[in-house]
Scaffold this motif. Structure first.
Motif, short mmCIF file in Angstrom:
data_model
loop_
_atom_site.label_atom_id
_atom_site.label_comp_id
_atom_site.label_asym_id
_atom_site.label_seq_id
_atom_site.Cartn_x
_atom_site.Cartn_y
_atom_site.Cartn_z
N LYS A 44 -37.41 10.10 66.00
CA LYS A 44 -36.11 9.53 65.67
C LYS A 44 -35.03 10.13 66.54
O LYS A 44 -35.01 11.34 66.78
CB LYS A 44 -35.79 9.76 64.19
N GLN A 45 -34.15 9.26 67.05
CA GLN A 45 -33.01 9.69 67.84
C GLN A 45 -31.76 9.03 67.27
O GLN A 45 -31.85 8.20 66.37
CB GLN A 45 -33.17 9.27 69.31
N SER A 65 -38.29 -1.31 68.09
CA SER A 65 -37.36 -2.14 67.34
C SER A 65 -37.64 -2.01 65.85
O SER A 65 -38.77 -1.74 65.43
CB SER A 65 -37.48 -3.60 67.76
N ARG A 66 -36.60 -2.21 65.03
CA ARG A 66 -36.77 -2.10 63.57
C ARG A 66 -37.76 -3.16 63.08
O ARG A 66 -38.51 -2.93 62.13
CB ARG A 66 -35.42 -2.26 62.88
N ARG A 67 -37.76 -4.31 63.72
CA ARG A 67 -38.67 -5.38 63.31
C ARG A 67 -40.13 -5.00 63.50
O ARG A 67 -41.00 -5.39 62.71
CB ARG A 67 -38.34 -6.65 64.10
N LEU A 122 -41.24 -1.71 63.85
CA LEU A 122 -41.51 -0.33 63.48
C LEU A 122 -42.65 -0.22 62.47
O LEU A 122 -43.53 0.64 62.58
CB LEU A 122 -40.25 0.32 62.92
N PRO A 172 -38.05 2.44 73.32
CA PRO A 172 -37.52 2.25 71.97
C PRO A 172 -38.44 1.37 71.13
O PRO A 172 -39.14 0.52 71.65
CB PRO A 172 -36.17 1.56 72.23
N HIS A 205 -41.16 -3.29 71.35
CA HIS A 205 -39.78 -3.73 71.52
C HIS A 205 -39.83 -5.00 72.35
O HIS A 205 -40.80 -5.24 73.08
CB HIS A 205 -38.97 -2.63 72.24
N SER A 258 -29.97 6.91 68.63
CA SER A 258 -29.96 5.49 68.97
C SER A 258 -31.04 4.70 68.25
O SER A 258 -31.09 3.47 68.33
CB SER A 258 -30.14 5.31 70.48
N GLY A 259 -31.96 5.40 67.56
CA GLY A 259 -33.05 4.73 66.88
C GLY A 259 -34.38 5.44 67.10
O GLY A 259 -34.42 6.57 67.60
N THR A 260 -35.46 4.77 66.76
CA THR A 260 -36.80 5.36 66.89
C THR A 260 -37.39 5.03 68.26
O THR A 260 -37.25 3.91 68.75
CB THR A 260 -37.73 4.82 65.79
#
Length: 260
Positions: A226-227, A245-247, A249, A243, A211, A229-231
């Protein structure tokens, strides 16, 4: 002579030569008395200002300075900057009545930061720490690890409580919070005056970015969860779940597959 720190008892090198630098005579006298109770130390001299300290530095060649910060003329931080820029400088332990200088002291990387009135047990611990990097031992010390080989083995953190050395291999993750970075390790958490970018560049072989505000130790990663709010990434030995980030992941998943 009784010793307050067992680690000093075992050292076979010559006594650690100490120079006290403080404009207050009573403060110098107090430190001098305390040094007499700490095994392996030798008081070489005293100075009341920076100019006198520099003169004695050349003539006495001390291994350690017990240095006040607020003094007439050049203050302790300015003096320390001059000293650390010299070849083979002595270790420095700041002894000050002001806790607000702790973060600026990072710039000169002292071996200790003690608040007045200095406690003799804390002084003994700080001196034991300083002795590990004192000039008599530097000749036998291992070369400092380079970033290419994984960076430092320990990270030094300075606060009003003194100096803390954290083993890098014991750190689970670095989390950015406000202007600082927090290292989470088995002993709890420690605030660092270093950026995530600097830490990632130095310890890139051991840590991975998950992140923009977190890098984690690869060896402690136990999985992803997974939550709402995200992974997040789960780590062994800590309740911290940074956390992802999707970028990033996809990269983290690929890393976990490699480690499986």
């Amino acid at each position: 002579m009784s010793t307050l720190d067992g680690s000093l008892e075992s050292t076979a090198e010559r006594p650690l030569g100490v120079l006290i630098v403080d404009d207050e005579p009573l403060a110098r006298a107090r430190l001098a008395r305390q040094l007499q109770t700490i095994h392996g130390c030798q008081l070489l001299g005293e100075a009341a200002d920076g100019e006198s300290a520099l003169q004695q530095l050349d003539s006495l060649d001390p291994d350690l300075l017990l240095l006040d910060i607020e003094m007439p003329g050049e203050n302790g931080l300015q003096l320390a900057t001059q000293i650390t820029n010299r070849p083979n400088p002595p270790a420095i332990i700041f002894c000050t009545a002001h806790d607000e200088f702790a973060l600026p002291a990072f710039a000169v990387a002292p071996s200790g930061y003690l608040l007045k009135p200095v406690n003799v047990e804390q002084l003994a611990q700080a001196i034991a720490q300083a002795r590990r990097l004192s000039k008599p031992q530097l000749l036998q010390a291992e070369p400092k690890s380079s970033p290419a080989s994984g960076g430092r083995r320990q990270i030094k953190a300075v606060s009003r409580r003194g100096v803390q050395l954290i083993d890098v291999e014991d750190i689970r993750c670095f989390i950015a919070e406000d202007k600082y970075v927090i290292a989470h390790h088995s002993g709890g958490e420690t605030v660092l005056d270093e950026s995530l970018k600097e830490l990632e560049a130095e310890f890139g072989e051991r840590f991975v970015r998950v992140h923009r505000g977190a890098i984690v130790a690869v060896e402690y990663i136990t999985g992803l969860r997974k939550q709402a709010s995200g992974t997040v990434v789960t780590l062994g030995g800590t309740e911290q779940t940074p956390p992802v980030s999707r970028r990033l992941l996809g990269q983290v998943k690929a890393l976990l597959e490699e480690l499986a």
